[in-house]
Design a protein around this motif. Sequence first.
Motif, short mmCIF file in Angstrom:
data_model
loop_
_atom_site.label_atom_id
_atom_site.label_comp_id
_atom_site.label_asym_id
_atom_site.label_seq_id
_atom_site.Cartn_x
_atom_site.Cartn_y
_atom_site.Cartn_z
N PRO A 49 0.84 -1.20 0.00
CA PRO A 49 0.00 0.00 0.00
C PRO A 49 0.87 1.25 0.00
CG PRO A 49 0.01 -1.03 2.17
CD PRO A 49 0.75 -1.95 1.24
N PRO A 50 0.44 2.30 -0.67
CA PRO A 50 1.24 3.52 -0.70
C PRO A 50 1.30 4.14 0.69
CG PRO A 50 -0.90 3.90 -1.67
CD PRO A 50 -0.81 2.43 -1.39
N PRO A 51 2.45 4.75 1.03
CA PRO A 51 2.53 5.37 2.35
C PRO A 51 1.55 6.53 2.45
CG PRO A 51 4.42 5.98 1.01
CD PRO A 51 3.65 4.95 0.25
N PRO A 52 0.98 6.70 3.62
CA PRO A 52 0.01 7.79 3.76
C PRO A 52 0.71 9.14 3.61
CG PRO A 52 0.45 6.79 5.89
CD PRO A 52 1.15 5.96 4.87
N ALA A 53 0.05 10.03 2.94
CA ALA A 53 0.61 11.36 2.72
C ALA A 53 0.54 12.15 4.03
CB ALA A 53 -0.16 12.08 1.62
N THR A 54 1.64 12.86 4.32
CA THR A 54 1.67 13.68 5.52
C THR A 54 0.92 14.98 5.25
OG1 THR A 54 3.84 12.76 5.98
CG2 THR A 54 3.19 14.68 7.24
N ALA A 55 0.07 15.32 6.17
CA ALA A 55 -0.72 16.54 6.01
C ALA A 55 0.21 17.75 6.03
CB ALA A 55 -1.76 16.64 7.11
#
Length: 136
Positions: A115-121
């Motif tokens: 899964p793609p790493p979650p984008a940092t806000a």
Amino acid sequence: MSMMREFKEFAMKGNVVDLAVGVIIGGAFGRIVDSLVQDIIMPPLGRLLGGLDFANYYLPLNGQPLGLALSEAKKGGAVIAYGNFLTVAINFLILAFIIFLMIRAMNRMTRRQPPPPPATAEDIVLLREIRDSLRR
């Protein structure tokens, strides 16, 4: 909104176009499997079983003699063509098995992708920069 415009929007949706392509490819693939069963699998299978030709197996319903070819028996009246049904059933089983293998392979390919790493806000990034500058 006119009916033609609605139909155009409906027909141009991705799912409808994908479905149409799938049906066309499925029909062509069905013919390939049908030829595989009738022209390659059934003749050797019939030969192994004593020279049987499954396509000509039938039960007459109007008193036709059993020795006729299926096409001739059909001219004389109704028949139950169980040999043809057997060929179509084998055709279906092969087609279903091939589709099962294709879906199985697709499922394996989708499971292997991490899964793609979650984008940092953006606000978190900004807070980290402030924190790091305060440490210095």
